[in-house]
Structure formats: structure tokens, C-alpha cells
Motif scaffolding. Structure first.
Motif, short mmCIF file in Angstrom:
data_model
loop_
_atom_site.label_atom_id
_atom_site.label_comp_id
_atom_site.label_asym_id
_atom_site.label_seq_id
_atom_site.Cartn_x
_atom_site.Cartn_y
_atom_site.Cartn_z
N ASN A 125 0.82 -1.21 0.00
CA ASN A 125 0.00 0.00 0.00
C ASN A 125 0.86 1.26 0.00
OD1 ASN A 125 -2.46 -1.41 -0.01
ND2 ASN A 125 -2.46 -1.60 2.22
N TYR A 194 -2.93 -9.48 -9.00
CA TYR A 194 -2.47 -10.14 -7.78
C TYR A 194 -1.26 -11.02 -8.03
CZ TYR A 194 -7.12 -8.90 -6.01
OH TYR A 194 -8.26 -8.23 -5.62
N ASN A 221 0.94 -10.04 4.91
CA ASN A 221 -0.01 -8.94 5.09
C ASN A 221 -0.43 -8.20 3.82
OD1 ASN A 221 -0.10 -8.93 8.12
ND2 ASN A 221 2.08 -8.51 7.87
N ASP A 222 0.36 -8.24 2.76
CA ASP A 222 0.01 -7.47 1.56
C ASP A 222 -1.30 -7.97 0.95
OD1 ASP A 222 2.08 -5.70 1.62
OD2 ASP A 222 3.31 -6.74 0.12
N ASP A 223 -2.22 -7.03 0.69
CA ASP A 223 -3.51 -7.40 0.10
C ASP A 223 -3.37 -7.96 -1.31
OD1 ASP A 223 -4.79 -6.51 2.36
OD2 ASP A 223 -5.19 -4.51 1.57
N ARG A 289 -10.33 -12.86 1.79
CA ARG A 289 -10.70 -11.56 1.24
C ARG A 289 -12.04 -11.68 0.55
NH1 ARG A 289 -5.43 -12.22 0.96
NH2 ARG A 289 -4.08 -10.60 1.76
#
Length: 289
Positions: A125, A194, A221-223, A289
Motif C-alpha cells: 500500500n 495479484y 499482510n500485503d492485500d 478476502r
């Protein structure tokens, strides 16, 4: 997922095709020949039983084609789920010059240590926010993604870099560059992109510890990172990964027996198809998610 049974059947078709090709290769077109092994590696043959190298002969011919099988399975999942999937898809778009500069800068900072000998930790992010502040002229850019998926119900478009569960650093760097470019195109060409791994050998995401991709992504943790169940259910709908596990467990025993009897030429040991041998996904301790 519209039809779990069809999903499972289609998954089995892909896996059976691969396994049948491998069995044909190791039994017919490229078998293990003891005499050739002794001729080429006499020292090994004098010290180690032939059966060990016969197993290695099979392993090499099994592992190599599995990379493409993951992509084929992903197409099956996406087609049964969102409606359309394809591999090796080229995406053309425009990116501002300063954004391209900042992408290169970001990757260099992740790769090389600072003056204080501390390498910057990845933070998707933060990195993307910084890169998107770049302006300048629009430059034409093309990206070839491993997997492209369209959601035929709402027109959504998604790109994935799909790598083996334990990717190397160079692969991951190239994938991150592609994904950053896809997120920076103006106007947007895909709704999201992704970095995906088809299976988590560490069980839970918080325990994923393979160091090479961690140089480029915060794997915990990275979306933008999807691992195992999160990836399959994203492209195929809830229950897709369960269908994959069920498909493998149904056909696995037959192939294992065939390998024991036809390739290794031994009687399968007692209990070789126990629950311990079944594919399973450990209970996840992170949110989907």
C-alpha cells in the motif's frame, strides 16, 4: 461456483492428463534403464541402490510439468467460477513516465541495502501510493500476465501472476514489476492484479516463511498476495479449493498403486493410502478476502 461436481470433474481431467503423460513417459518413451545408469554413474551405482535413482528419475519428470498444470487448473477454476480464464494474456495500456521511474526506484530499493545496510521492507500500500503520485507523459506499456480472468456476471477483469508455492527471488521481482504496472495504467485496464501461489506448504498464511518472495512482498499482510484457498476461491467461488482437494484425493490412490506396481515393480506397502497421505488444507488463521 455454479456446479461443484463439474468443477471437480474438470480438475480431474487436467490432472489425469498430466499423470497419464508422465506414466507413458517413464514406462515407454523415457524409462529408467539400470545399465545406462551404471555406465554413466558407476560410483553412485556401487554405493546406492538403483531404486533410489529410479525414484529420482520419476520425480524429475513429475515436478517439471506441474508448473503449467497449475495454470491449466486455474483456467478451469476461473471458467467454472467467474466465467472466463486464459493464460499468457497480453494487456496493453498507458502509464505516466514518472510512475515508471518510481516503479524502477521502488524495486531497486527493495533489492539493494541502504547506506545503513538495512534493506527496506516491502509494503504494498505504501509503495503503490508513492508510485501513483508520479506524473508525466503517458507511455505505452504491455504486460503479459500468467492468468487473466473475466467475471462474466459483472464485467470485472483481473490479472494474476501465478507462481509455484516456493518461487525464487528473480521470478517474484518480475511479477511485482508487472503487477505494479497493471495497477498504474491510465485508464485502468484491469480492476485488480495479484501475486498468487496455488498452495501454502506452511499451512497458514501467517506461517509462510519462504524467504525469496518476502524480499518483494509482505507475504503475510500485503492485500495483493493470494495464497492457497484465498486464490482458488477468489477465481472460482467459495468451495473451489475444497473441490480441488477432493479431486486429487479421489484419483490419487489409483495412480499411487500404478506407480508402485508398474514403475517401481513392487507391492504397495500396507497402509500406503492412509489418511496421512491425503491432501488437506490446514485450518487457516487469517481472514479470506
Amino acid at each position: 461456483m455454479s456446479d461443484p461436481n463439474k468443477m471437480k470433474d474438470d480438475i480431474q481431467i487436467v490432472i489425469k492428463d498430466m499423470m497419464d503423460r508422465i506414466m507413458d513417459k517413464v514406462l515407454c518413451s523415457d524409462p529408467f534403464v539400470k545399465e545406462t545408469h551404471h555406465l554413466k554413474k558407476p560410483l553412485y551405482a556401487a554405493l546406492v541402490p538403483d531404486e533410489i535413482f529410479k525414484g529420482s528419475h520419476f520425480e524429475r519428470r513429475f515436478v517439471t510439468p506441474f508448473g503449467k498444470v497449475w495454470e491449466k487448473l486455474a483456467v478451469v477454476a476461473a471458467t467454472n467460477g467467474m466465467g472466463y480464464g486464459t493464460t499468457g494474456y497480453r494487456i496493453d495500456g498507458m502509464i505516466r513516465e514518472k510512475r515508471l521511474n518510481r516503479i524502477a526506484e521502488t524495486l531497486n530499493r527493495l533489492e539493494h541495502a541502504t547506506k545503513e545496510n538495512e534493506r527496506i521492507r516491502p509494503d504494498w500500500n505504501r509503495e503503490l501510493t508513492y508510485i501513483k503520485k508520479g506524473r508525466g507523459d503517458l507511455i505505452p506499456v504491455s504486460v503479459v500476465c500468467d492468468l487473466y480472468v473475466e467475471d462474466r456476471s459483472n464485467g470485472g477483469r483481473y490479472a494474476f501472476e501465478l507462481k509455484a508455492p516456493l518461487p525464487n527471488s528473480d521470478q517474484t521481482k518480475v511479477s511485482k514489476e508487472k503487477i505494479l504496472k497493471l495497477h498504474c495504467m491510465e485508464p485502468p485496464v484491469v480492476d485488480s492484479a495479484y501475486f498468487a501461489l496455488p498452495y501454502n506448504p506452511y499451512g497458514t498464511r501467517e506461517n509462510y516463511s519462504w524467504s525469496f518472495p518476502a524480499r518483494w512482498f509482505d507475504m503475510k499482510n500485503d492485500d495483493v498476495v493470494l495464497i492457497g484457498n484465498d486464490f482458488w476461491d477468489y477465481i472460482g467461488g467459495k468451495g473451489t479449493y475444497d473441490a480441488f482437494i477432493s479431486a486429487v484425493n479421489e484419483i490419487g490412490p489409483d495412480y499411487k498403486e500404478k506407480i508402485y506396481r508398474d514403475y517401481l515393480r513392487i507391492t504397495p506397502p500396507d497402509g500406503y493410502n492412509s489418511e496421512f497421505d491425503l491432501l488437506s488444507e490446514p485450518k487457516r488463521e487469517y481472514d479470506s478476502r
